[in-house]
Design an enzyme around this catalytic site. Structure first.
Site, PDB file in Angstrom:
ATOM      1  N   ARG A   1      35.390  37.417  29.378  1.00 61.50           N
ATOM      2  CA  ARG A   1      35.408  35.973  29.611  1.00 61.50           C
ATOM      3  C   ARG A   1      33.976  35.506  29.774  1.00 61.50           C
ATOM      4  O   ARG A   1      33.165  36.214  30.358  1.00 61.50           O
ATOM      5  CB  ARG A   1      36.134  35.647  30.914  1.00 61.50           C
ATOM      6  CG  ARG A   1      37.596  35.370  30.767  1.00 61.50           C
ATOM      7  CD  ARG A   1      38.213  35.117  32.117  1.00 61.50           C
ATOM      8  NE  ARG A   1      37.788  36.119  33.088  1.00 61.50           N
ATOM      9  CZ  ARG A   1      37.973  36.020  34.400  1.00 61.50           C
ATOM     10  NH1 ARG A   1      38.545  34.960  34.905  1.00 61.50           N
ATOM     11  NH2 ARG A   1      37.580  36.983  35.216  1.00 61.50           N
TER      12      ARG A   1
ATOM     13  N   LYS B   1      40.182  40.098  49.288  1.00 62.67           N
ATOM     14  CA  LYS B   1      38.725  40.294  49.269  1.00 62.67           C
ATOM     15  C   LYS B   1      38.277  41.160  50.443  1.00 62.67           C
ATOM     16  O   LYS B   1      37.326  41.935  50.330  1.00 62.67           O
ATOM     17  CB  LYS B   1      38.014  38.936  49.342  1.00 62.67           C
ATOM     18  CG  LYS B   1      38.494  37.909  48.325  1.00 62.67           C
ATOM     19  CD  LYS B   1      37.955  38.183  46.942  1.00 62.67           C
ATOM     20  CE  LYS B   1      38.066  37.017  45.986  1.00 62.67           C
ATOM     21  NZ  LYS B   1      39.312  36.851  45.265  1.00 62.67           N
TER      22      LYS B   1
ATOM     23  N   LYS C   1      33.283  34.544  50.169  1.00 64.43           N
ATOM     24  CA  LYS C   1      34.639  34.527  49.599  1.00 64.43           C
ATOM     25  C   LYS C   1      35.726  34.530  50.672  1.00 64.43           C
ATOM     26  O   LYS C   1      35.730  35.388  51.544  1.00 64.43           O
ATOM     27  CB  LYS C   1      34.847  35.761  48.705  1.00 64.43           C
ATOM     28  CG  LYS C   1      33.917  35.809  47.510  1.00 64.43           C
ATOM     29  CD  LYS C   1      34.319  36.947  46.577  1.00 64.43           C
ATOM     30  CE  LYS C   1      33.417  36.984  45.358  1.00 64.43           C
ATOM     31  NZ  LYS C   1      33.818  38.020  44.406  1.00 64.43           N
TER      32      LYS C   1
ATOM     33  N   GLU D   1      35.590  41.812  41.283  1.00 62.08           N
ATOM     34  CA  GLU D   1      36.855  41.683  41.995  1.00 62.08           C
ATOM     35  C   GLU D   1      37.880  42.626  41.371  1.00 62.08           C
ATOM     36  O   GLU D   1      37.855  42.852  40.161  1.00 62.08           O
ATOM     37  CB  GLU D   1      37.322  40.232  41.854  1.00 62.08           C
ATOM     38  CG  GLU D   1      38.674  40.004  42.344  1.00 62.08           C
ATOM     39  CD  GLU D   1      39.246  38.621  42.082  1.00 62.08           C
ATOM     40  OE1 GLU D   1      39.978  38.171  42.933  1.00 62.08           O
ATOM     41  OE2 GLU D   1      39.014  38.038  41.001  1.00 62.08           O
TER      42      GLU D   1
ATOM     43  N   ASN E   1      41.821  42.791  40.772  1.00 62.46           N
ATOM     44  CA  ASN E   1      42.993  41.910  40.817  1.00 62.46           C
ATOM     45  C   ASN E   1      44.278  42.722  40.763  1.00 62.46           C
ATOM     46  O   ASN E   1      44.450  43.549  39.865  1.00 62.46           O
ATOM     47  CB  ASN E   1      42.983  40.958  39.620  1.00 62.46           C
ATOM     48  CG  ASN E   1      41.733  40.105  39.573  1.00 62.46           C
ATOM     49  OD1 ASN E   1      41.633  39.100  40.269  1.00 62.46           O
ATOM     50  ND2 ASN E   1      40.755  40.515  38.768  1.00 62.46           N
TER      51      ASN E   1
ATOM     52  N   GLU F   1      43.090  33.807  45.851  1.00 61.19           N
ATOM     53  CA  GLU F   1      43.019  34.232  44.449  1.00 61.19           C
ATOM     54  C   GLU F   1      43.046  33.024  43.538  1.00 61.19           C
ATOM     55  O   GLU F   1      43.523  31.965  43.923  1.00 61.19           O
ATOM     56  CB  GLU F   1      44.248  35.081  44.110  1.00 61.19           C
ATOM     57  CG  GLU F   1      44.345  36.377  44.855  1.00 61.19           C
ATOM     58  CD  GLU F   1      43.111  37.223  44.667  1.00 61.19           C
ATOM     59  OE1 GLU F   1      42.666  37.370  43.526  1.00 61.19           O
ATOM     60  OE2 GLU F   1      42.569  37.712  45.667  1.00 61.19           O
ATOM     61  N   GLY F   2      42.584  33.233  42.321  1.00 57.16           N
ATOM     62  CA  GLY F   2      42.886  32.274  41.266  1.00 57.16           C
ATOM     63  C   GLY F   2      41.812  31.240  40.986  1.00 57.16           C
ATOM     64  O   GLY F   2      42.035  30.295  40.252  1.00 57.16           O
TER      65      GLY F   2
ATOM     66  N   SER G   1      45.669  37.774  34.101  1.00 56.57           N
ATOM     67  CA  SER G   1      45.932  37.024  32.869  1.00 56.57           C
ATOM     68  C   SER G   1      44.956  37.372  31.749  1.00 56.57           C
ATOM     69  O   SER G   1      44.015  38.139  31.937  1.00 56.57           O
ATOM     70  CB  SER G   1      45.904  35.524  33.159  1.00 56.57           C
ATOM     71  OG  SER G   1      44.694  35.194  33.782  1.00 56.57           O
TER      72      SER G   1
ATOM     73  N   ARG H   1      43.654  44.334  37.020  1.00 59.52           N
ATOM     74  CA  ARG H   1      42.465  44.102  36.201  1.00 59.52           C
ATOM     75  C   ARG H   1      41.236  44.153  37.097  1.00 59.52           C
ATOM     76  O   ARG H   1      41.168  43.444  38.085  1.00 59.52           O
ATOM     77  CB  ARG H   1      42.522  42.738  35.507  1.00 59.52           C
ATOM     78  CG  ARG H   1      41.562  42.638  34.288  1.00 59.52           C
ATOM     79  CD  ARG H   1      41.481  41.232  33.714  1.00 59.52           C
ATOM     80  NE  ARG H   1      40.849  40.355  34.653  1.00 59.52           N
ATOM     81  CZ  ARG H   1      41.210  39.064  34.848  1.00 59.52           C
ATOM     82  NH1 ARG H   1      42.185  38.520  34.153  1.00 59.52           N
ATOM     83  NH2 ARG H   1      40.586  38.333  35.748  1.00 59.52           N
TER      84      ARG H   1
END
Ligand code: ADP
Ligand code: MG
Length: 488
Positions: free
Chosen positions: A464, A318, A378, A140, A142, A382-383, A147, A124
């Site tokens: 989002r 990253k 950064k 970013e 992914n 992740e997450g 998700s 994604r």
């Protein structure tokens, strides 16, 4: 074209919208477990009442560039593998407890030869729309455990239902948006199709590969399990492929290996694809490091197709994202790319600086202290919840040993337009300025040995949103919500 303003509803109309939204969401699985849940009780997922405007041109570019990004990462982990491995070896030294351990498993798993050259990516790419240029800018890329492909389809369907039934109109119960202005993401079915592609090719192209199953590696007490279940159910309904869920900790107890192939111990179902929805951060392994890391190793060296392999997972670092903003590197990875496509890829980047000993790195260090308000720092994590924002950067760097700086990248902040949409979280409706992040899903099945690409597909999208006042956007972490697109 101008976007429709958000619907202006009376209190009574908003109450009717709210109960209809809640009951549709509960009926159709637009849900999440609350903290400390009982398995039989769910909440409506945090969502927006209305879709948020996204320019059609931005949406089109984001969709168009996705297959190029898929290909870029495929090329990186296959054709330029030795370059990637060299960089990862350095990152492993900065972060021995996590990147280091994953890297070690990668090396151990290939030591006796690779049993499965095929690799599945479910990716994604996340963007914000820069308010000045009105262009998508990548936040970013992914490569592991992406998700909200499940809930994204559901909120699209919900808003279409509410629109078609007149709940967005304050006079005559007309449709407030035209159907084509609020398209529904097909991410549930298209991500499931990615898994089905993996299952199909594992079986050496046998058309009805319905006897092997997909292993879904999940976090214990996953609150967002319905998002995953929607994909599992689609895989079963549309492809006849069953799935089995296991936590990292339970792999060694529940999975057995024979001649490189892996099976669910209890049923002896053979596993074709290992789909990780866990294992992307150190916390996932900490419950029982001996067991979880051994479990990861057992799966990695097996003949099953990994989604993702350790190499593909780590290519989402990253630091790698920073290196991939370089035009020469892109041209090396995608030598046949035409000018228009190259420009499209490049147009999605903002400046990302290294923080190493290079000239660029030194300049970046200066910027970090002189104008931190324009940057986000950064680490290799992740997450959500790991970044350092704006004025926090100088003090953070001061407290960090100079040798450790190289593990971080400094990224220009993107400033998107804010909108006054409404967010519903449990019973409460919030009406604050929000900003949105557009994610585009893609799937690709490829050989990590040769770079041969069997499939390369778009797989829907996700919007989002979060309060403008919060830096992070994690939905499950409580920072943000699942939104839907209003194209204009
Ligand atoms: P993670 O791996 O934790 O998801 P991200 O790079 O996606 O890390 O950053 C987390 C969140 O921080 C993003 O969802 C976004 O809201 C915000 N963010 C990250 N980079 C930027 C940026 N360059 N400009 C503006 N916001 C950003
Ligand atoms: Mg992110």
């Amino acid at each position: 074209m101008l976007a429709n303003p958000f619907p202006d509803l009376s209190n009574e109309q908003e109450d009717a919208l709210k109960i209809n939204l809640q009951q549709w969401a509960l009926t159709n699985g637009l849900v999440m477990y609350p903290p400390n849940f009982e398995p039989c009780q769910v909440n409506v997922a945090p969502i927006t009442l209305f879709p948020t405007p996204i320019p059609r041109s931005c949406f089109d570019s984001a969709n168009k560039v996705q297959k190029l990004f898929n290909e870029l990462y495929v090329s990186l982990v296959s054709k330029e593998k030795s370059w990637l491995v060299g960089i990862l070896a350095e990152l492993a030294q900065f972060d021995p407890e996590f990147t280091g351990k994953l890297f070690e498993i990668y090396q151990k798993s290939i030591a006796d030869g690779v049993l499965q050259p095929l690799s599945l990516g479910i990716f994604r790419s996340d963007y914000m729309i820069d308010s000045k240029s009105n262009e998508i800018k990548q936040i970013e890329f992914n490569t592991v455990s992406v998700s909200f492909g499940g809930l994204s389809t559901k909120i699209g369907q919900l808003h279409n239902f509410l629109n078609a039934n007149g709940f967005f109109d304050n006079k005559y119960n007309f449709k407030y948006y035209k159907d084509e202005e609020i398209p529904v993401s097909k991410s549930v079915d298209q991500i499931a199709e990615g898994l089905a592609d993996g299952n199909y090719h594992y079986n050496e192209d046998k058309k009805y590969a319905q006897n092997t199953i997909v292993l879904v590696v999940v976090q214990p007490n996953e609150r967002n399990c319905f998002d995953q279940r929607l994909i599992e159910y689609s895989l079963f309904e549309n492809h006849g492929v069953r799935s089995f869920r296991v936590t990292l900790e339970n792999i060694v107890d529940k999975i057995t290996e024979n001649d490189g192939k892996i099976y669910v111990k209890e049923t002896m179902d053979e596993i074709s694809v290992v789909y990780y929805r866990s294992g992307y951060g150190p916390d996932d392994y900490e419950v029982n490091p001996a067991k979880t890391w051994h479990g990861r190793f057992l799966l990695e060296k097996s003949k099953a197709i990994k989604c993702p392999s350790i190499l593909t997972q780590l290519s989402g670092s990253k630091k790698i994202q920073q290196l991939l903003t370089n035009e020469q590197i892109i041209s090396k990875l995608l030598p046949k790319l035409n000018k228009t496509d190259l420009q499209l890829l490049l147009s999605t980047f903002v400046k990302i600086w290294p923080l190493d000993d290079s000239e660029e790195g030194k300049l970046a260090a200066k910027l970090a202290f002189e104008e931190p308000q324009n940057y986000v720092l950064k680490p290799q994590r992740e997450g959500g919840g790991n970044n350092i924002y704006k004025l926090d950067i100088p003090d953070f760097l001061k407290n960090l040993k100079k040798e450790e700086w190289g593990a971080y990248v400094l990224m220009e902040l993107i400033t998107p337009q804010t909108y006054k949409n409404k967010i519903i979280r449990n019973e409460e409706i919030f009406n604050e300025d929000i900003i949105s992040e557009l994610g585009i899903f893609g799937t690709t099945l490829f050989s990590e040995e040769t770079g041969d690409i069997k499939t390369n597909k778009n797989a829907g999208w996700l919007l989002r949103s979060k309060f403008e006042t919060s830096n992070e956007g994690g939905v499950a972490a409580g920072f943000g919500c699942v939104d839907n697109i209003h194209l204009y």
